[in-house]
Motif scaffolding. Structure first.
Motif, PDB file in Angstrom:
ATOM      1  N   SER A 423     -12.407 -74.225  -9.311  1.00 15.83           N
ATOM      2  CA  SER A 423     -12.588 -74.347  -7.865  1.00 15.83           C
ATOM      3  C   SER A 423     -11.686 -75.439  -7.304  1.00 15.83           C
ATOM      4  CB  SER A 423     -14.047 -74.663  -7.541  1.00 15.83           C
ATOM      5  OG  SER A 423     -14.394 -75.945  -8.054  1.00 15.83           O
ATOM      6  N   ILE A 424     -11.705 -75.618  -5.994  1.00 14.27           N
ATOM      7  CA  ILE A 424     -10.888 -76.645  -5.348  1.00 14.27           C
ATOM      8  C   ILE A 424     -11.217 -78.022  -5.907  1.00 14.27           C
ATOM      9  CG2 ILE A 424     -10.512 -77.845  -3.153  1.00 14.27           C
ATOM     10  CD1 ILE A 424     -10.686 -75.157  -1.746  1.00 14.27           C
ATOM     11  N   GLU A 425     -12.514 -78.285  -6.137  1.00 16.55           N
ATOM     12  CA  GLU A 425     -12.934 -79.589  -6.653  1.00 16.55           C
ATOM     13  C   GLU A 425     -12.412 -79.861  -8.067  1.00 16.55           C
ATOM     14  OE1 GLU A 425     -15.412 -78.260  -3.409  1.00 16.55           O
ATOM     15  OE2 GLU A 425     -14.980 -77.317  -5.351  1.00 16.55           O
ATOM     16  N   ARG A 446       1.983 -73.948  -8.593  1.00 13.83           N
ATOM     17  CA  ARG A 446       1.135 -72.782  -8.321  1.00 13.83           C
ATOM     18  C   ARG A 446      -0.245 -73.039  -8.912  1.00 13.83           C
ATOM     19  NH1 ARG A 446       5.102 -67.588  -8.151  1.00 13.83           N
ATOM     20  NH2 ARG A 446       6.937 -68.723  -7.401  1.00 13.83           N
ATOM     21  N   LEU A 447      -1.234 -73.134  -8.056  1.00 17.94           N
ATOM     22  CA  LEU A 447      -2.605 -73.393  -8.463  1.00 17.94           C
ATOM     23  C   LEU A 447      -3.419 -72.120  -8.307  1.00 17.94           C
ATOM     24  CD1 LEU A 447      -3.029 -76.843  -6.712  1.00 17.94           C
ATOM     25  CD2 LEU A 447      -2.453 -76.402  -9.113  1.00 17.94           C
ATOM     26  N   CYS A 448      -4.160 -71.788  -9.360  1.00 16.90           N
ATOM     27  CA  CYS A 448      -4.942 -70.546  -9.378  1.00 16.90           C
ATOM     28  C   CYS A 448      -6.416 -70.881  -9.588  1.00 16.90           C
ATOM     29  CB  CYS A 448      -4.440 -69.634 -10.499  1.00 16.90           C
ATOM     30  SG  CYS A 448      -5.322 -68.082 -10.640  1.00 16.90           S
ATOM     31  N   LEU A 449      -7.281 -70.364  -8.709  1.00 16.87           N
ATOM     32  CA  LEU A 449      -8.710 -70.632  -8.792  1.00 16.87           C
ATOM     33  C   LEU A 449      -9.464 -69.382  -9.216  1.00 16.87           C
ATOM     34  CD1 LEU A 449      -9.261 -72.746  -5.538  1.00 16.87           C
ATOM     35  CD2 LEU A 449      -8.589 -73.518  -7.827  1.00 16.87           C
ATOM     36  N   TRP A 456      -9.157 -69.839   0.779  1.00 24.56           N
ATOM     37  CA  TRP A 456      -8.109 -70.204  -0.186  1.00 24.56           C
ATOM     38  C   TRP A 456      -7.000 -69.159  -0.135  1.00 24.56           C
ATOM     39  CZ3 TRP A 456      -6.359 -74.120  -2.963  1.00 24.56           C
ATOM     40  CH2 TRP A 456      -5.491 -73.875  -4.030  1.00 24.56           C
ATOM     41  N   PHE A 457      -5.765 -69.610   0.108  1.00 27.65           N
ATOM     42  CA  PHE A 457      -4.644 -68.683   0.243  1.00 27.65           C
ATOM     43  C   PHE A 457      -3.694 -68.728  -0.949  1.00 27.65           C
ATOM     44  CE2 PHE A 457      -5.994 -69.647   4.600  1.00 27.65           C
ATOM     45  CZ  PHE A 457      -6.255 -68.352   5.056  1.00 27.65           C
TER      46      PHE A 457
END
Length: 605
Positions: A423-425, A446-449, A456-457
């Motif tokens: 997650s973002i946290e 590149r961040l992948c959740l 979240w885009f």
């Protein structure tokens, strides 16, 4: 130093099955009475051991007045009476020794076969084994090579001080445990007397993958402990790892727990190069929260300079917790291009004794001891080849070290930094990564959740082919991977489908390659001119053994190099292994114990 004494006696009635502790024992020339007098075998007499069926160690043995009792998870107990043995002659093979053994009962065969999922027979060596070994000068039971093994408690304590895990004597299947000695005192014993028996130490015991079996779970440890730690200070020049001394009895007699161990003759100790004893003292100077339950600790040396290291290597740290000395390995998230401080990043995990202790108790001003940074996984010398740094979870730590180093070096032209988290946290060092992404045109972060919110885009879900297709020229990149085993295997498979060369994929090696996640395929295998059918799922060694084709082997964990063969045709997946050097890889050498065929394969030993 107090007198050395015999503190424990263990016998293992069935080879590779759980043992029994005794207060006293009768010693025969062929070994302790009741020790490895039984063995599970295939129809051709070849031995079946926990090297291939690790669940065997969860079977428990008990001595009864008229026989033995066995218990195993999920099964009714097996009672084995000596009077019921059929005692028909049967061939038995232990390594290169083939000799006559005897059958036991159909019930025993069925019970063990059902537990292992393979048809086996329980064989008995007889009151006097028919297996004569010239090196021993006497008959020997079903033991690997020598009748008895001794290890000192101090040696185990020293291993545990250095290892990332706590190990017990039953992992090493020793018969005799010595107390009241210094670590590895047994290496200097040539002749000893215990109770009524004189013993001669004939050879250090070379250890294999069996020591990495979790004796509670009945499965291999993915981190290859304790072989990984032993290889740092108990390995010879050929990579063989040694722990304990093999003994032969010079006469028969009684021994008891508490007996004094009288040393009658000494010998020169074997010399092993120690790669792990150079220590440094560090002081914590800052705690930095990099994400939820993810803490970075910054250190400065208490004296001297920060030791040199390569981006991606790890730092062994030493802690005393509850009176126990423990060593843990944490990858450095700092960069050697910033030589004033070191940093490790620690993620809190359920049940993580050391990780959670650090997060809760290590504060600014506190000191800890560490060994010199080391590790084979690190950023290679740079050229103009574009890079992909691919990580998930706490596997981001070496990637942060590499990225910070690349930023400081100033000569990189194309780097993609991909990180997958929940997650973002959970995004580590988010502000720093976003700033670096903004400041450097050559960098794409590149961040992948996997649990992304509606707004979240960025990338979502787990690493997939569609994610890799968005990376420009991915097939031309050198790729570094670190994360959970499943993530690393999936990443490697996807990258190869995208055309990334095997030689351009680097990953932190947490365990031996023993299987493949590729779709099942039949392949043709040939070893020393002997051809047989195989698959792309199991190691070359396993398949050779199943086909009855002999391949020399020892540790079965990629440390000793005994199973080294030359690849003449075809492709294999070969994990990073201590016994395989770069020049040997270039010459086409592979390790049968930890390579999996990808295509038809032809090798010679």
């Amino acid at each position: 130093m107090s007198l050395a004494t015999l503190s424990d006696i263990h016998v293992y009635p069935v080879k590779s099955v759980g043992g029994i502790s005794l207060s006293n024992a009768w010693v025969e020339r062929q070994g302790l009475t009741f020790d490895r007098r039984f063995m599970l075998a295939l129809s051709d007499g070849s031995m079946v051991t926990a090297r291939k069926y690790p669940q065997m160690v969860t079977i428990r043995s008990m001595l009864m007045p008229d026989g033995l009792m066995f218990t195993a998870p999920g099964k009714a107990a097996l009672s084995l009476r000596y009077a019921d043995f059929k005692r028909q002659e049967a061939n038995a093979t232990v390594w290169k020794d083939t000799f006559t053994a005897y059958t036991t009962t159909d019930d025993a065969n069925d019970w063990f076969s059902d537990f292992l999922g393979v048809n086996v027979e329980l064989l008995f060596c007889g009151e006097q084994s028919n297996r004569y070994r010239e090196k021993v000068g006497n008959n020997v039971s079903f033991a690997d090579g020598y009748p008895l093994l001794i290890i000192s408690q101090a040696s185990l304590d020293e291993l545990n001080r250095r290892s990332s895990e706590v190990h017990s004597m039953d992992q090493f299947r020793t018969n005799l445990v010595a107390s009241g000695t210094e670590p590895f005192a047994e290496d200097s014993w040539k002749r000893i007397r215990i109770g009524e028996v004189e013993f001669e130490a004939v050879k250090p015991c070379e250890r294999c993958i069996l020591t990495t079996v979790d004796v509670v779970k009945g499965d291999f440890r993915a981190n290859k402990e304790p072989l990984r730690s032993l290889s740092q200070f108990r390995a010879n020049e050929q990579g063989g790892v040694f722990f304990g001394q093999n003994l032969v009895a010079k006469n028969e007699g009684r021994i008891s727990a508490g007996d004094v161990i009288e040393v009658l003759e000494y010998k020169d100790k074997e010399v092993y190069e120690d790669h792990g004893r150079s220590g440094i003292s560090l002081r914590c100077v800052e705690r930095e929260e990099m994400a939820r339950d993810f803490m970075t600790f910054w250190f400065e040396p208490c004296c001297g300079l920060v030791p040199s290291y390569l981006p991606g290597q790890y730092l062994p740290i030493e802690l005393d917790l509850n009176g126990q000395s423990i060593v843990r390995y944490y990858t450095l998230s700092s960069s050697p291009s910033r030589p004033d401080r070191l940093a490790i990043s620690v993620k809190r995990i359920d049940g993580g004794m050391v990780s959670n202790w650090l997060v809760e108790h290590l504060h600014e001003g506190d000191k800890l001891s560490a060994q010199m940074p080391t590790g084979a996984f690190h950023l290679e010398e740079q050229n103009e080849q574009p890079l992909l740094l691919l990580s998930a979870g706490s596997g981001v730590t070496p990637m942060l070290s590499m990225l910070r180093y690349l930023v400081d070096s100033g000569n990189q032209t194309d780097v993609v930094f991909y990180h997958q988290c929940r997650s973002i946290e959970d995004i580590p060092c988010r502000a720093e990564l976003e700033q670096l992404n903004h400041d450097h045109d050559w960098l794409s972060v590149r961040l992948c959740l996997t649990q992304a919110p509606m707004d979240w885009f960025g990338l979502k879900g787990r690493l997939s082919l569609s994610h890799l297709k968005q990376i420009r020229d991915v097939d031309q990149r050198k790729v570094y991977i670190c994360g959970p085993d499943g993530f690393m295997q999936k990443a490697r498979n996807l990258l190869q489908k995208q055309g990334v060369a095997e030689a351009d994929i680097y990953q932190e090696a947490f365990g031996v390659t023993t299987s493949s996640s590729e779709s099942f395929a039949t392949v043709e295998l040939e070893i020393d001119g002997v051809a047989f059918k195989g698959d792309n799922q199991h190691t070359l060694l396993e398949q050779a053994e199943n086909a009855g084709v002999p391949v020399a082997n020892s540790c079965r964990a990629g440390f000793c190099g005994a199973c080294k063969v030359k690849l003449l045709e075809g492709e294999v997946t070969q994990s990073d292994s201590a016994a395989l050097f770069d020049d040997e890889r270039e010459q086409g050498m592979v390790l049968a114990c930890c390579c999996v065929p990808k295509t038809d394969v032809k090798v010679i030993s």
